[in-house]
Scaffold this active site. Structure first.
Site, PDB file in Angstrom:
ATOM      1  N   ARG A  92       0.834  -1.202   0.000  1.00  0.00           N
ATOM      2  CA  ARG A  92       0.000   0.000   0.000  1.00  0.00           C
ATOM      3  C   ARG A  92       0.870   1.253   0.000  1.00  0.00           C
ATOM      4  NH1 ARG A  92      -4.410   1.664   4.736  1.00  0.00           N
ATOM      5  NH2 ARG A  92      -5.441   3.347   3.598  1.00  0.00           N
TER       6      ARG A  92
ATOM      7  N   ASP B 244      -5.166   4.980  13.948  1.00  0.00           N
ATOM      8  CA  ASP B 244      -4.242   5.385  12.890  1.00  0.00           C
ATOM      9  C   ASP B 244      -4.737   6.673  12.247  1.00  0.00           C
ATOM     10  OD1 ASP B 244      -6.389   4.626  11.341  1.00  0.00           O
ATOM     11  OD2 ASP B 244      -5.418   2.882  10.447  1.00  0.00           O
TER      12      ASP B 244
END
Length: 592
Positions: free
Chosen positions: A202, A484
């Protein structure tokens, strides 16, 4: 000279030699940094690269070879203008929505794609057919956790250079080099790459730049820096081992951005001698505008698609990003009123599953952020497991083919959940013909208000996320779950929006104002400060609180907190010295 004196002299000489060698290395890397001195077939190329972070000289030399730098230069210079165009398109669309007051809908000019029942995405390789449980938020610069993930029974790993990662120069080089080591089987006691969990790489999203590389006088786009290095060093080996190259694409907002990625994939495969369609990518639908273009996104990537993914917090935050100034889109307290069972979110998930399966693409769900307590016989353990099971069963019944967990101890229970409630490798046969989703469904805000608990929780998450970034970490643990950039986005977005619309607290009817948020931030700081003991750590936490207040009190909404931080002098200067601070993650996890 005595033996002791001779020994001391040798030790001193060795020290001088090492210092001289380090100085020579710095000079050599500085020369390389000042101007890479590269020549292509067309002549000299303009490219600058910062010296290696302290402690990563060997990794730097491995990654930044002459050939890899020439490849990066050509990749970035080829697509740089298109990157700027899609970013300008974002600004243009946002301005149009603001000025016109319009709402998004399914586009008429692409209706022929949606109405054509014949097209399908290419089938994915066998390694991607069965991916019930992936590990999410895995920043590969965390070597210990990366190795544990490679040794785990998970079917895949989200190798995250985006939401769960803090993109310092040190972390990017360390993380990409750790992927290199995994692909070339350089970690001990780890399965061969052909037998390990599949790596879903990613790269950063389009809103991020790499400050340490200049190409033709401009900072390099972050995703092209990550993608280029990963493909150059690992793409062919992953393909030869039938284990990739596979990617997650973050924060895609339109089919035009999907088209750009497809062009990048085609170009890269040609350059590296890989067959067309070797690269496969899952697009994360993290933006409300993209929800209206899911078929078009699949169509643009039909030779390279590994499906679509739906989450909750980045997607929810995008409503504030695009419509936050409109009172009709006031999002209520996420801790009490926002979950995947709400109309706007379950409609989004149902439409994503239907869209993917009717086009032969896989549909995956979000990440379970809850952490299992250590004692499996305790009531808290059973409560967390029951909560995760209930939420993930909703996704399985909606037809998803897989989802992610953060806690490695949740892998096997969730795999068993899939086996119990599904047949076969995936649920592609679930076409969801029962689903009809309208624009009103996708844009329907849930009822509810604002609680004092929710406001303080959002403040704490926002402050702690910035604190983590200042520490070189992309995620942290708070109240039994991992947080996050996605949860930081929704947290700071909600606080900004509640101030903007002067929302009232359910608890005591107080108005959410600048003064109230400032006062509550001080309260939260009193509670959090007790968890850190060093003066430096406390100072950093107070700096994070000041930066959080800057973000939520701005007149205009900063589009991404990560972009804001990545351009902030405090963040950049805190990491200019190189190696990241070695935090005792487990200690802070237990305390928070």
């Amino acid at each position: 000279m005595t033996l002791k004196q001779q020994t001391n002299q040798i030790t001193q000489d060795r020290g001088k030699y090492k210092r001289t060698e380090r100085k020579a290395n710095r000079i050599r890397h500085s020369i390389k940094a000042a101007n890479c001195g590269l020549y292509s077939a067309k002549g000299p190329v303009s490219m600058e690269l910062s010296p290696p972070p302290s402690g990563l000289e060997a990794e730097y030399e491995t990654l930044f070879t002459t050939d890899s730098l020439l490849f990066l230069h050509e990749l970035i210079s080829t697509f740089d203008e298109e990157v700027d165009q899609v970013l300008r398109l974002r600004v243009s669309r946002k301005a149009h929505l603001d000025l016109s007051g319009d709402l998004p809908s399914f586009q008429e000019n692409t209706a022929h794609i949606r109405r054509d029942p014949t097209w399908r995405v290419l089938p994915v390789p066998p390694k991607l057919q069965r991916r019930h449980v992936d590990i999410g938020d895995l920043a590969p610069c965390d070597t210990q956790r990366f190795i544990k993930a490679l040794q785990s029974p998970a079917q895949g790993i989200q190798v995250d250079f985006d939401d769960g990662n803090c993109p310092t120069y040190y972390n990017q080089i360390k993380g990409i080099h750790n992927v290199f080591k995994a692909v070339y089987n350089q970690f001990p006691n780890v399965p061969h790459i052909s037998q390990a969990p599949v790596l879903m790489l990613r790269p950063r999203a389009w809103n991020m730049v790499e400050h340490n590389m200049m190409v033709e006088g401009k900072e390099a786009p972050g995703p092209l820096f990550d993608f280029g290095l990963l493909m150059f060093h690992c793409g062919k080996t992953l393909f030869e081992n039938k284990s990739g190259p596979f990617f997650y694409l973050s924060k895609v907002e339109s089919f035009m951005e999907a088209r750009l990625w497809n062009n990048i994939f085609v170009w890269t495969q040609q350059k590296l001698g890989l067959p067309l369609g070797s690269i496969k990518a899952t697009v994360l639908i993290e933006n409300v505008l993209a929800a209206f273009e899911m078929e078009e996104i699949l169509y643009e990537l039909r030779d390279h698609s590994a499906g679509l993914n739906c989450g909750i917090w980045d997607y929810s935050a995008s409503f504030v990003n695009k419509f936050g100034h409109r009172r009709a889109f006031l999002l209520p307290d996420r801790s009490k009123y926002v979950n995947m069972e709400k109309r706007f979110l379950h409609s989004y998930m149902d439409l994503l599953v239907q869209t993917c399966h009717q086009r032969g693409a896989l549909a995956t769900g979000g990440m379970a952020a809850l952490l299992l307590p250590q004692d499996p016989n305790s009531d808290p353990y059973r409560t967390v497991l029951a909560t995760v099971t209930r939420l993930k069963l909703l996704e399985i019944k909606a037809g998803v083919d897989g989802f992610m967990v953060y806690d490695l101890n949740l892998i096997e229970p969730m795999q068993k959940l899939f086996q119990l409630h599904t047949d076969g490798d995936n649920q592609l046969h679930q076409l969801r013909n029962d689903v009809t989703v309208t624009p009103d469904d996708l844009l329907s805000m849930p009822a509810g208000g604002v609680t004092l608990y929710g406001l303080k929780y959002n403040i704490a998450v926002g402050v702690l996320f910035i604190n983590a970034w200042l520490s070189g970490k992309g995620h942290f643990f708070y109240r039994g779950q991992v947080e996050d950039s996605a949860t930081a986005e929704i947290s700071r977005s909600q606080v900004w929006q509640w101030i903007r619309h002067q929302a009232q607290l359910e608890d005591d009817s107080r108005v959410v104002s600048r003064q109230l948020v400032t006062d509550l931030t001080k309260e939260v700081m009193m509670e959090l400060s007790a968890l850190w003991h060093s003066v430096r750590a406390k100072q950093r936490l107070h700096t994070a609180a000041d930066m959080f207040l800057e973000v939520v009190l701005k007149r205009d909404f900063p589009e991404f907190i990560t972009t804001y931080l990545n351009q902030d002098h405090t963040f950049l200067s805190s990491h200019s010295t190189g190696q990241e601070e070695d935090l005792n993650t487990n200690t802070h996890r237990a305390k928070l």
